[in-house]
Scaffold this motif. Structure first.
Motif, short mmCIF file in Angstrom:
data_model
loop_
_atom_site.label_atom_id
_atom_site.label_comp_id
_atom_site.label_asym_id
_atom_site.label_seq_id
_atom_site.Cartn_x
_atom_site.Cartn_y
_atom_site.Cartn_z
N GLY A 214 -60.53 79.18 -20.13
CA GLY A 214 -60.61 80.33 -21.04
C GLY A 214 -61.58 80.23 -22.16
O GLY A 214 -61.63 81.02 -22.94
N LYS A 215 -62.63 79.33 -21.82
CA LYS A 215 -63.70 79.28 -22.96
C LYS A 215 -64.65 80.32 -23.01
O LYS A 215 -64.66 80.84 -24.15
CB LYS A 215 -64.38 77.96 -22.68
CG LYS A 215 -63.49 76.54 -22.67
CD LYS A 215 -64.54 75.61 -22.71
CE LYS A 215 -65.43 75.39 -21.24
NZ LYS A 215 -64.76 75.54 -20.11
N LEU A 218 -62.50 83.34 -24.78
CA LEU A 218 -62.41 83.10 -26.26
C LEU A 218 -63.84 83.41 -26.91
O LEU A 218 -63.78 83.91 -27.92
CB LEU A 218 -61.88 81.59 -26.37
CG LEU A 218 -61.54 81.35 -27.81
CD1 LEU A 218 -60.16 82.32 -28.35
CD2 LEU A 218 -61.05 79.79 -27.79
N VAL A 287 -60.49 73.89 -25.91
CA VAL A 287 -59.54 74.97 -25.48
C VAL A 287 -58.80 74.24 -24.10
O VAL A 287 -59.33 73.57 -23.23
CB VAL A 287 -60.27 75.94 -24.78
CG1 VAL A 287 -59.46 77.13 -24.33
CG2 VAL A 287 -61.16 76.54 -26.08
N ASP A 289 -55.85 74.89 -21.12
CA ASP A 289 -54.87 75.92 -20.30
C ASP A 289 -53.42 75.12 -20.38
O ASP A 289 -53.17 74.46 -19.39
CB ASP A 289 -55.56 76.09 -19.01
CG ASP A 289 -54.44 76.93 -18.02
OD1 ASP A 289 -53.47 77.37 -18.50
OD2 ASP A 289 -54.71 77.05 -16.95
N ILE A 319 -57.13 74.31 -29.02
CA ILE A 319 -56.59 75.87 -28.97
C ILE A 319 -55.95 75.58 -27.36
O ILE A 319 -56.51 75.79 -26.56
CB ILE A 319 -57.83 76.51 -28.99
CG1 ILE A 319 -58.54 76.38 -30.35
CG2 ILE A 319 -57.20 78.14 -28.66
CD1 ILE A 319 -59.65 77.31 -30.41
N ASN A 321 -54.14 77.54 -25.06
CA ASN A 321 -54.40 79.06 -24.38
C ASN A 321 -53.45 79.25 -23.50
O ASN A 321 -53.04 78.41 -22.66
CB ASN A 321 -56.04 78.93 -23.92
CG ASN A 321 -56.25 80.70 -23.76
OD1 ASN A 321 -55.61 81.67 -24.24
ND2 ASN A 321 -57.35 80.83 -22.84
N LYS A 322 -53.36 80.46 -23.01
CA LYS A 322 -52.75 81.05 -21.87
C LYS A 322 -51.30 80.92 -21.86
O LYS A 322 -50.42 80.57 -20.89
CB LYS A 322 -53.10 80.46 -20.36
CG LYS A 322 -54.59 80.73 -20.26
CD LYS A 322 -54.92 80.38 -19.01
CE LYS A 322 -56.43 80.43 -18.64
NZ LYS A 322 -56.78 79.71 -17.26
N ILE A 363 -52.19 80.14 -28.46
CA ILE A 363 -52.60 81.39 -28.29
C ILE A 363 -52.50 81.96 -26.91
O ILE A 363 -52.55 81.36 -26.16
CB ILE A 363 -54.14 81.57 -28.71
CG1 ILE A 363 -54.93 80.98 -28.02
CG2 ILE A 363 -54.36 81.07 -30.32
CD1 ILE A 363 -56.45 81.44 -28.08
N SER A 364 -52.90 83.21 -26.80
CA SER A 364 -53.16 84.10 -25.62
C SER A 364 -54.49 84.75 -25.84
O SER A 364 -54.25 85.79 -26.57
CB SER A 364 -51.99 84.65 -24.99
OG SER A 364 -52.59 85.40 -23.87
N ALA A 365 -55.65 84.22 -25.28
CA ALA A 365 -56.78 85.02 -25.44
C ALA A 365 -56.79 86.45 -24.67
O ALA A 365 -57.37 87.29 -25.09
CB ALA A 365 -57.99 84.38 -24.82
N ILE A 371 -54.34 85.13 -32.25
CA ILE A 371 -55.81 85.42 -32.42
C ILE A 371 -56.15 85.22 -33.82
O ILE A 371 -56.98 84.82 -34.42
CB ILE A 371 -56.36 86.37 -31.68
CG1 ILE A 371 -56.36 86.16 -30.20
CG2 ILE A 371 -57.92 86.50 -32.07
CD1 ILE A 371 -57.14 84.90 -29.62
#
Length: 397
Positions: A214-215, A218, A287, A289, A319, A321-322, A363-365, A371
């Motif tokens: 997810g880079k 983001l 980042v 996942d 970070i 993510n997801k 987070i969840s981008a 965020i």
């Protein structure tokens, strides 16, 4: 056949092959082969079956044992399989021996990744980098290679014209091509170095991480730009640099190529200038996942790769993510299973990582969760770097 096309058919039918080494868990190898399946899908192939064999080490001649190879050959003949993909880099002799036994296209993990990079390269610079990596891989495999390329006539791993139209190419010509590609990259590298030096006093921040975490999404969120992003491996090859302003503080944010397990050393070498953005960054945004079952192993792959390229000591902001896709609800007879490394609640994960380092956020981008807090923490980090380097600009804060 046109360059970049996989085959004249719509989709290649392939089988995957991996070995389970001593002390390796079946679950871990299954994750590795699932990643290989995703790589094959990204290259345009459909995985029909997966073969594994438990061995202390790969068979020197044929990677897997003769009995397993015969099983694979029979299956391929009975099910109209187009290619067999091995989850390791095959030696030149292994490649020749396996092809002789199976009589169809044989690919290893390295050439599959190179094929994806070939498809994904859009700029002249990225194409030159991939070409260099490809010919460095091919050079030790030239013996007997041209006849098998002529027989294959396309399909994943053949570069869509790089080999089959030049059967007479020999080592001298390939070495000359490698030399010319290196010279081209050296010229571009010098230009890129000048561009980086002209960026003035901006703090540099680089997004790093495993591929497909997810880079780029983001990057779009932070820079409000439209960087290409999709749910496939290696969506980003060329480094994208954007100016980002958080509150009143500007800095440069770069999105870089994703790392992966067993990333071919030829690619690391040929993409060294692209990775300079990581080496010269003041802060890395790693980042992760967190919805991936092997995310902790992916973290270690990224750490190891950063060490290899000389960026292992950079300050890192993790970070995760997801979180919207994180799975935990596992029940057995209405009772939660005992807590294990594979079965932890998101809150447990947060506590564990936040206790190790303050520089981490979840987070969840995709849906925006976390965020705002991430931007606040990133702003504070960039501000602190800027204050130390340019104390005379402190009036900005």
């Amino acid at each position: 056949m046109e360059k970049g096309k996989l085959t004249e058919k719509k989709t290649d039918r392939v089988v995957l092959v991996g070995i389970i080494r001593d002390r390796e868990q079946d679950r871990v190898v299954a994750e590795y082969l699932e990643e290989l399946r995703f790589l094959a899908e990204t290259a345009g192939a459909q995985t029909i079956n997966i073969f594994t064999q438990r061995l202390s080490q790969p068979h020197k001649r044929t990677f897997v044992g003769e009995g397993k190879l015969e099983e694979i050959r029979t299956y391929c003949e009975d099910n109209e399989i187009d290619a067999v993909i091995f989850d390791d880099e095959l030696s030149p002799s292994q490649l020749r021996n396996i092809e002789k036994e199976l009589a169809i296209r044989v690919l290893d993990r390295t050439i599959l990744i190179l094929e994806i990079f070939t498809q994904r390269a859009t700029t002249a610079y990225a194409k030159t980098q991939v070409d260099l990596a490809h010919w460095q891989y091919m050079l030790p495999r030239l013996s007997g290679m041209w006849t098998h390329l002529e027989r294959q006539r396309g399909g994943i791993g053949t570069r869509g014209g790089a080999g089959e139209r030049e059967i007479e190419t020999d080592r001298r010509i390939v070495r000359g091509r490698i030399t010319r590609l290196k010279e081209e990259l050296t010229k571009i590298d010098r230009q890129m170095a000048v561009q980086r030096s002209n960026r003035g006093e901006f703090v540099r921040v680089a997004l790093v991480g495993y591929t497909n975490v997810g880079k780029s999404t983001l990057m779009n969120t932070l820079s409000k730009s439209e960087v290409f992003a999709e749910n496939k491996l290696f969506a980003t090859l060329d480094t994208t640099v954007r100016k980002v302003v958080l509150e009143n503080l500007p800095f440069l944010l770069s999105d870089t190529v994703g790392f992966i397990r067993k990333l071919p050393h030829q690619l690391v070498e040929s993409f060294k200038s692209t990775l300079d953005e990581v080496r010269e960054a003041d802060l890395l945004l790693h980042v992760v996942d967190i919805s991936h079952p092997g995310f902790e192993a992916q973290i270690e792959v990224v750490k190891k790769t950063l060490q290899e390229i000389g960026a292992g000591e950079k300050p890192v902001f993790y970070i995760f993510n997801k979180i919207d896709a994180y799975q935990y609800v596992v029940k057995e007879e209405d009772d939660l299973l005992p807590m294990t490394d594979e079965n932890r609640s998101l809150e447990d994960l947060k506590k564990g990582y936040l206790s190790k380092t303050e520089a981490a956020i979840f987070i969840s981008a995709k849906n925006g969760t976390g965020i705002s807090q991430m931007k606040e923490e990133l702003y504070a980090m960039v501000r602190d770097i800027h204050k130390v380097r340019y104390p005379y600009n402190n009036f900005l804060y």
